[in-house]
Design a protein around this motif. Structure first.
Motif, PDB file in Angstrom:
ATOM      1  N   PHE A  60      14.904  21.797  38.760  1.00  0.00           N
ATOM      2  CA  PHE A  60      15.473  20.586  38.425  1.00  0.00           C
ATOM      3  C   PHE A  60      15.165  20.478  36.991  1.00  0.00           C
ATOM      4  O   PHE A  60      15.045  19.898  35.868  1.00  0.00           O
ATOM      5  CB  PHE A  60      15.202  19.502  39.261  1.00  0.00           C
ATOM      6  N   GLU A  61      13.355  20.381  36.904  1.00  0.00           N
ATOM      7  CA  GLU A  61      12.627  19.977  35.633  1.00  0.00           C
ATOM      8  C   GLU A  61      13.088  21.461  34.550  1.00  0.00           C
ATOM      9  O   GLU A  61      12.861  20.610  33.931  1.00  0.00           O
ATOM     10  CB  GLU A  61      10.884  20.726  36.705  1.00  0.00           C
ATOM     11  N   LYS A  62      13.038  22.265  34.963  1.00  0.00           N
ATOM     12  CA  LYS A  62      12.990  23.802  34.488  1.00  0.00           C
ATOM     13  C   LYS A  62      14.596  22.944  33.240  1.00  0.00           C
ATOM     14  O   LYS A  62      14.514  23.162  31.928  1.00  0.00           O
ATOM     15  CB  LYS A  62      13.727  24.416  34.679  1.00  0.00           C
ATOM     16  N   TYR A  63      15.443  22.368  33.848  1.00  0.00           N
ATOM     17  CA  TYR A  63      16.588  21.713  33.047  1.00  0.00           C
ATOM     18  C   TYR A  63      16.260  20.363  32.523  1.00  0.00           C
ATOM     19  O   TYR A  63      16.983  20.664  31.118  1.00  0.00           O
ATOM     20  CB  TYR A  63      17.528  21.223  34.562  1.00  0.00           C
ATOM     21  N   LEU A  64      15.353  19.482  32.848  1.00  0.00           N
ATOM     22  CA  LEU A  64      15.094  18.779  32.051  1.00  0.00           C
ATOM     23  C   LEU A  64      14.034  19.269  30.445  1.00  0.00           C
ATOM     24  O   LEU A  64      14.318  18.555  29.685  1.00  0.00           O
ATOM     25  CB  LEU A  64      14.487  17.800  32.706  1.00  0.00           C
ATOM     26  N   ILE A  68      15.906  17.913  27.569  1.00  0.00           N
ATOM     27  CA  ILE A  68      15.492  16.181  26.960  1.00  0.00           C
ATOM     28  C   ILE A  68      14.833  16.476  25.135  1.00  0.00           C
ATOM     29  O   ILE A  68      14.772  17.033  24.982  1.00  0.00           O
ATOM     30  CB  ILE A  68      14.286  15.578  27.258  1.00  0.00           C
ATOM     31  N   LYS A  69      15.835  15.168  25.135  1.00  0.00           N
ATOM     32  CA  LYS A  69      16.652  14.919  23.382  1.00  0.00           C
ATOM     33  C   LYS A  69      14.566  13.924  23.518  1.00  0.00           C
ATOM     34  O   LYS A  69      14.605  12.605  23.335  1.00  0.00           O
ATOM     35  CB  LYS A  69      17.198  14.588  23.022  1.00  0.00           C
ATOM     36  N   VAL A  70      13.861  13.908  22.382  1.00  0.00           N
ATOM     37  CA  VAL A  70      13.308  13.428  21.365  1.00  0.00           C
ATOM     38  C   VAL A  70      13.455  13.930  19.779  1.00  0.00           C
ATOM     39  O   VAL A  70      13.522  14.734  19.390  1.00  0.00           O
ATOM     40  CB  VAL A  70      11.340  14.489  22.052  1.00  0.00           C
ATOM     41  N   LEU A 106      17.202   9.995  30.761  1.00  0.00           N
ATOM     42  CA  LEU A 106      15.978  10.496  32.470  1.00  0.00           C
ATOM     43  C   LEU A 106      17.925  10.539  33.389  1.00  0.00           C
ATOM     44  O   LEU A 106      18.103  11.491  33.887  1.00  0.00           O
ATOM     45  CB  LEU A 106      14.872   9.626  32.662  1.00  0.00           C
ATOM     46  N   LYS A 107      18.570   9.916  33.334  1.00  0.00           N
ATOM     47  CA  LYS A 107      19.286   9.131  34.231  1.00  0.00           C
ATOM     48  C   LYS A 107      20.429  10.062  33.587  1.00  0.00           C
ATOM     49  O   LYS A 107      21.154  10.711  35.285  1.00  0.00           O
ATOM     50  CB  LYS A 107      19.932   7.685  34.551  1.00  0.00           C
ATOM     51  N   TYR A 108      20.923   9.990  32.519  1.00  0.00           N
ATOM     52  CA  TYR A 108      21.940  10.717  32.959  1.00  0.00           C
ATOM     53  C   TYR A 108      21.849  12.504  32.672  1.00  0.00           C
ATOM     54  O   TYR A 108      22.630  12.787  33.679  1.00  0.00           O
ATOM     55  CB  TYR A 108      22.315  10.381  30.848  1.00  0.00           C
ATOM     56  N   LEU A 109      20.633  12.722  32.185  1.00  0.00           N
ATOM     57  CA  LEU A 109      20.249  14.387  33.040  1.00  0.00           C
ATOM     58  C   LEU A 109      20.397  14.682  33.942  1.00  0.00           C
ATOM     59  O   LEU A 109      20.375  15.592  34.049  1.00  0.00           O
ATOM     60  CB  LEU A 109      19.073  15.046  32.278  1.00  0.00           C
TER      61      LEU A 109
END
Length: 150
Positions: A60-64, A68-70, A106-109
């Motif tokens: 899950f951490e790897k997926y985020l 994650i877009k910045v 974060l919720k969407y991902l």
């Protein structure tokens, strides 16, 4: 009937014309030295599914990290000082205050990850507080089947 000029402070200039008042703002001359920049921390609490060995927190951490877009770009975390860390059951995303990182993203991902792992039917993402989400099981109440037959 001329006009008079009176300066109250360095930020505003007041000019009085008979019955008309014009106010003009000036940019601040003195710039304060940049103080300690504040960070915003968002937490995703995965206690229930991790304890039941339903969810792998490392993946899950790897997926985020990958998604994650910045500033409109994925893989832009380190350049913008966004840090993702994990404990045994929690993932924390820390970003600078002025970056404006979205809790909604974060919720969407999190929901997309659950869908990818085929856990979306069993787990939901709930806002536990202002800066945290929690993964919880759906509460399924089984009705009495005898009453349904009658």
């Amino acid at each position: 009937m001329g006009w008079t000029r009176c300066e109250v402070d360095t930020h505003h200039e007041f000019a009085f014309f008979s019955n008309l008042i014009a106010i003009k703002s000036f940019p601040s001359q003195a710039k304060s030295k940049s103080a300690k920049k504040s960070t915003v921390k968002f937490v995703v609490d995965c206690t229930a599914p991790v304890d039941d060995k339903v969810l792998d927190i490392a993946s899950f951490e790897k997926y985020l990290n990958e998604r994650i877009k910045v500033e409109g770009k994925t893989g832009n975390l380190s350049q913008c000082n966004v840090v993702i860390s994990r404990d045994r059951t929690k993932i924390t995303v820390a970003s600078p205050q002025d970056l404006g990182f979205s809790k909604r993203q974060l919720k969407y991902l999190s929901k997309r990850y659950l869908k990818k792992q085929q856990l979306r039917d069993y787990l939901r993402v709930i806002a536990a507080s202002k800066n945290s989400y929690e993964l919880k099981y759906y509460q399924i109440t089984a009705g009495d089947e005898d009453e349904a037959e009658e």
